[in-house]
Design a protein around this motif. Structure first.
Motif, short mmCIF file in Angstrom:
data_model
loop_
_atom_site.label_atom_id
_atom_site.label_comp_id
_atom_site.label_asym_id
_atom_site.label_seq_id
_atom_site.Cartn_x
_atom_site.Cartn_y
_atom_site.Cartn_z
N HIS A 169 -34.53 -32.78 -5.38
CA HIS A 169 -33.38 -33.57 -5.83
C HIS A 169 -32.89 -34.52 -4.75
O HIS A 169 -31.71 -34.89 -4.71
N CYS A 200 -32.59 -37.57 -13.85
CA CYS A 200 -33.17 -36.27 -13.54
C CYS A 200 -32.36 -35.18 -14.26
O CYS A 200 -31.22 -35.42 -14.69
N CYS A 221 -30.82 -32.90 -12.97
CA CYS A 221 -29.61 -32.58 -12.20
C CYS A 221 -28.50 -33.58 -12.49
O CYS A 221 -27.37 -33.38 -12.06
N CYS A 268 -34.69 -38.79 -8.67
CA CYS A 268 -34.99 -37.71 -7.73
C CYS A 268 -36.51 -37.59 -7.56
O CYS A 268 -37.28 -37.97 -8.46
ZN LIG Z 1 -32.45 -34.26 -9.53
#
Ligand SMILES: [Zn+2]
Length: 396
Positions: free
Chosen positions: A251, A261, A263, A268
């Motif tokens: 990340h 991503c 996240c 990332c």
């Molecule tokens: Zn990420």
């Protein structure tokens, strides 16, 4: 004499017979784990206790079901020697691994050896309640034999996991785990001790026991399958970080305006340098969802756009490797994933691409190797560390 020293180290006082006995039981278990099936004489010699002590410890371990006789081996004087092994029929443990698409679950004896024929897998359920139901159902199926005693349940989890509490803080590719105390929830369902291990930690454990890191004190395992995660062992110790969340190199942003991503950020490393990222890119080019063997087939056939995607993926992977070399100065980096199968010379090309980005003294002697470790195997070994610790302390 040696045992006396150990006991003194433990308590700073006179030896306690009960503790001494537990220490010795643990030593025998660890020795069997290291050597595999062994005779009484081999164990006595390796551990350095008197033969009567050895006989008493083996008798205790047999009585409690931790050990079982395996077979007889011809001795040096023609007398057969009884060979003992860690229990595989009287006691067992269960390990499970949660991945984005599938869940894997298997029983194992106290030797921690995973038998492929015993692994059960099913698609990852769509919500947390169903996941707990499925894990409990399969675990109970393994434990249906009343003669066998289940000593614990190990769970491999993707994402940011506090292993001590069994709480998942964030799982970027399986968000229904976010904030869940999955260790405690399963413990209540199964009425068993549950040991949670972060998936990259599990990979490191298995690589240390059965893979290429057996005698390596400084190494990293880079997982490039669904997401990108990393485990680092530095000076022989696994790096957890303050809360257990260390190692999330996947990340780190490499494309500020890249794709979103799991996240929540953009660009990332895991969106551009993993099996999944390569597969998504090739599927987009072909206009249809492909599986990895199909994408690999296109690369092997010399399909130009697929080869370009492969080069792009390798370039980003080299950024990850250079960062690992610069940050941790490891002896070896093990890569877990299918990307390296795309071409026989990919490791050589990856090494050249990494050398262009890493600090040359940091990367000069770093070996880039395929990981041989297995996540589910590592989950079982992590669980067994805890199970064995219940027998007695180990001293280093
Ligand atoms: Zn990420």
């Amino acid at each position: 004499m040696e045992t006396q020293d150990w006991t003194t180290k433990l308590h700073d006082g006179p030896p306690r017979p009960a503790t001494l006995k537990r220490i010795n039981m643990r030593r025998f278990l660890e020795e069997l784990r290291r050597r595999g099936p062994s005779t009484r004489a081999e164990l006595t010699r390796a551990i350095g206790v008197a033969p009567p002590t050895s006989s008493a410890i083996i008798a205790d371990l047999l009585d409690s079901g931790w050990l079982e006789p395996a077979f007889d081996r011809p001795g040096s004087k023609g007398r057969p020697g009884k060979v003992f092994r860690l229990a595989t029929s009287s006691c067992f443990v269960v390990g499970a691994l949660i991945q984005v698409d599938r869940v894997f679950i298997a029983p194992a004896g106290l030797d921690g050896r995973l038998e492929a024929s015993k692994i059960v897998s099913f698609p990852t359920p769509s919500n947390y309640g169903r996941l707990l139901d499925s894990l409990a159902r399969e675990a109970e199926r393994f434990g249906s034999d009343p003669i066998q005693r289940c000593l614990g349940f190990g769970l491999g989890v993707p994402g940011l996991l506090d292993e001590s509490s069994g709480v998942v803080a964030l799982s970027p590719n399986l968000h229904y785990l976010d904030g869940r105390p999955i260790g405690q929830d399963l413990r209540e369902r199964l009425d068993l001790d549950v040991t949670c291990t972060q998936e990259e930690h599990a990979l490191c454990i298995d690589e240390q026991h059965f893979g290429g890191a057996r005698h390596v004190r400084d190494f990293a395992v880079l997982d490039v399958t669904d997401g990108m995660g990393m485990g680092v062992v530095s000076g022989g110790s696994y790096m957890h970080g303050r809360q257990g969340y260390a190692g999330e190199v996947g990340h780190v942003t490499v494309e500020p305006n890249g794709v979103i991503c799991g996240c929540g950020n953009r660009g990332c490393l895991e969106t551009v340098a993993t099996d999944r990222a390569f597969l998504s890119a090739v599927s987009a080019i072909r206009g249809e969802p492909l599986d990895f063997p199909e994408a690999a087939g296109l690369a092997a056939a010399g399909h130009p756009q697929t080869l370009r995607e492969m080069e792009r993926t390798i370039d980003y992977l080299a950024i990850a490797l250079a960062a690992i070399a610069n940050l941790f100065n490891p002896e070896a980096i093990f890569i877990h994933g299918k990307l390296l199968d795309l071409s026989p010379d990919l490791i050589v090309r990856l090494r050249a691409a990494t050398a262009m980005r890493a600090l040359s003294p940091s990367f000069a002697d770093v070996k880039i190797l395929r990981a041989r470790g297995d996540k589910l195997g590592g989950v079982l070994l992590g669980l067994l560390d805890k199970v064995f610790a219940s027998v007695g302390p180990i001293l280093t």
